[in-house]
Enzyme design. Structure first.
Site, PDB file in Angstrom:
ATOM      1  N   ASP A 111       0.851  -1.200   0.000  1.00  0.00           N
ATOM      2  CA  ASP A 111       0.000   0.000   0.000  1.00  0.00           C
ATOM      3  C   ASP A 111       0.881   1.242   0.000  1.00  0.00           C
ATOM      4  OD1 ASP A 111      -2.273  -1.451  -0.030  1.00  0.00           O
ATOM      5  OD2 ASP A 111      -2.841  -1.116   2.056  1.00  0.00           O
ATOM      6  N   GLU A 195     -10.033  -8.596  -0.197  1.00  0.00           N
ATOM      7  CA  GLU A 195     -10.100 -10.059  -0.213  1.00  0.00           C
ATOM      8  C   GLU A 195     -11.172 -10.600   0.735  1.00  0.00           C
ATOM      9  OE1 GLU A 195      -5.383 -10.749  -1.284  1.00  0.00           O
ATOM     10  OE2 GLU A 195      -5.952 -10.541   0.811  1.00  0.00           O
TER      11      GLU A 195
END
Length: 487
Positions: A111, A195
């Site tokens: 990230d 996810e």
């Protein structure tokens, strides 16, 4: 009647006869849209898209962040930068996999920027901290609203699942003209990093480090009240007050803990089995709610629905598969945890998107019994059994031939003499590194090999010669993209 465009584009993973080769998509940078809802590095985006198209890439994957679009108040959507990016993709003839990103950006592997959940959601979580996933030590995780309150009107009168559905509906209404034509896939954000899992291995503030076993995330009051009800229903109310208290800490290894150890571990006890069944079923139910909602919103729009499942390959060689269990996948040496997920997706005609396709067992620390290749094979078998298409992506950025060869091999798995091919592969990710001359040359050859299928009867030299031609043609664009992405 002619099939919808998306139906034609997307092979449903199956045997070779259905068509050779696997289309390659490339993930856009996480911060492609700015906090001000504009396009970030517009010039770089244009050059990059042109270069990708001329290299034979099928399309791009982009995160459509809940925290950007509906940032300031419920029901007020600003599609600004996305409208422009999608038009750009259309202009260059690229397909788009749009990710409905209901998680925060920041705190996970790779990230590079921070995009929190919408302000008004953060406000509600601050008022009621139990809306956040919680571990047994009371640590809260703000990456995704806890699935324990999926169906409760905790977000200013709406349930989280209603908020997600309203967002997807608004996306559909706004981009109707591009659905099925430019936008061919909607990936539904199911949890942290998009996810379908619990945030059991958070890297933020050094809480978890690879290859720790992670921790169960079921200690918010909504999850605990569901656990209590499940325990009472099974006639064991004493099981309902807490999750396992002997499952160690985030950075333990299975043998350090009473719950996960191989001999007489709590995971094999009647309580352990009850708890793991409940915990994994809660995740499946969440997945089911999200997928059926997406399916009803996007039906007849010519788009595929996909769901991303995490490739948790560490300690895979142990009996208990602890890191998979804490993430919500009830997969052990004695029980297949991926078949139930594949079956749930099959019921809704969704695609099973799996990560860590690029990894080899021996590249990973063997003392942690990592086995990404065995895991990928298990998932391929599960998707074949459930008759659900399998798509893949690499978990970590890789620009080397070893990774490319591994992906090429995994893009078509031989099961009992039958070749099972992925329906698509998404490459992580568009960056200045990808456009460095050597990386780009390797990438162009990789895309070509993927498109032609690993059984293509062309010799490597021929493919590489043709790739050289592409490299030559795209050089000015690639140089421009590399420079522009740097700034």
């Amino acid at each position: 009647m002619e099939a919808a465009p998306a139906e034609r584009e997307y092979k449903v993973g199956g045997t070779k006869a259905e068509g050779k080769g696997v289309p390659v998509y490339v993930m856009m940078p996480l911060d492609s849209v700015t906090m001000g809802n504009g396009v970030n590095r517009r010039k770089a985006m244009k050059a990059s898209m042109q270069a990708l198209k001329s290299a034979g890439v099928e399309g791009v994957m982009m995160d459509v962040w809940w925290g950007l679009v509906e940032r300031n108040s419920p029901g007020a959507y600003n599609w600004g930068g996305y409208a422009e990016l999608l038009e750009m993709a259309k202009q260059y003839g690229l397909k788009v996999q749009a990710v409905m990103s209901f998680h925060q950006c920041g705190g996970n592997v790779g990230d590079s920027c921070t995009i929190p959940l919408p302000n008004w959601v953060v406000e509600e979580i601050n008022k009621d901290p139990d809306l956040a996933y919680t571990d047994q030590w009371g640590r809260r995780n703000h990456e995704y609203v806890s699935l324990g309150c999926d169906t409760l009107p905790v977000l200013k009168g709406r349930t989280p699942v209603q908020c997600y559905a309203d967002f997807m509906r608004a996306f559909k209404d706004n981009f109707k003209h591009l659905l099925g034509d430019t936008i061919v896939e909607i990936q539904v954000g199911m949890g942290p990093a998009g996810e379908l899992r619990y945030p059991s291995y958070p890297e933020q503030n050094g809480t978890w480090k690879f290859p720790g076993i992670g921790a169960f995330q079921c200690y918010d009051k909504y999850m605990l009240s569901s656990l209590k009800a499940a325990a009472e229903a099974s006639g064991k109310p004493e099981w309902g007050s807490t999750g396992p208290t002997d499952a160690g800490h985030y950075n333990n290894w299975p043998e350090d803990t009473q719950f996960f150890r191989r001999e007489g571990g709590g995971w094999t006890s009647p309580y352990g089995e009850f708890f793991l069944n409940w915990y994994s079923q809660m995740l499946l139910d969440h997945g089911e709610r999200m997928v059926s909602s997406a399916k009803s919103i996007f039906q007849d729009m010519g788009v595929k629905i996909s769901v991303k499942v995490a490739g948790i390959h560490w300690h895979y060689g142990t009996r208990s598969h602890a890191p998979e269990l804490t993430a919500g996948y009830y997969n052990t040496r004695f029980r297949d945890g991926y078949i139930p997920i594949a079956q749930m997706l099959a019921r809704h005609g969704a695609i099973f998107n799996f990560t860590c396709i690029e990894m080899r067992d021996h590249e990973q620390p063997q003392d942690a019994l990592c086995a990404p290749e065995k895991l990928v094979r298990q998932v391929a078998l599960a998707t074949r059994e459930a008759q659900v298409p399998l798509a893949g992506e690499n978990a970590l950025p890789r620009y080397d031939e070893t990774a490319h060869e591994q992906i090429l091999g995994a893009s078509s798995v031989n099961i009992d003499g039958e070749e099972r091919e992925m329906c698509a592969f998404t490459y992580l990710r568009m960056s200045p590194d990808l456009f460095q001359p050597d990386n780009w040359r390797r990438f162009v050859a990789f895309v070509k090999k993927m498109k032609e299928g690993k059984d293509a009867h062309k010799c490597r030299e021929q493919v590489e010669q043709e790739a050289e031609h592409f490299v030559h043609v795209t050089r000015p664009l690639v140089e421009e993209a590399a420079v522009a992405l740097m700034h």
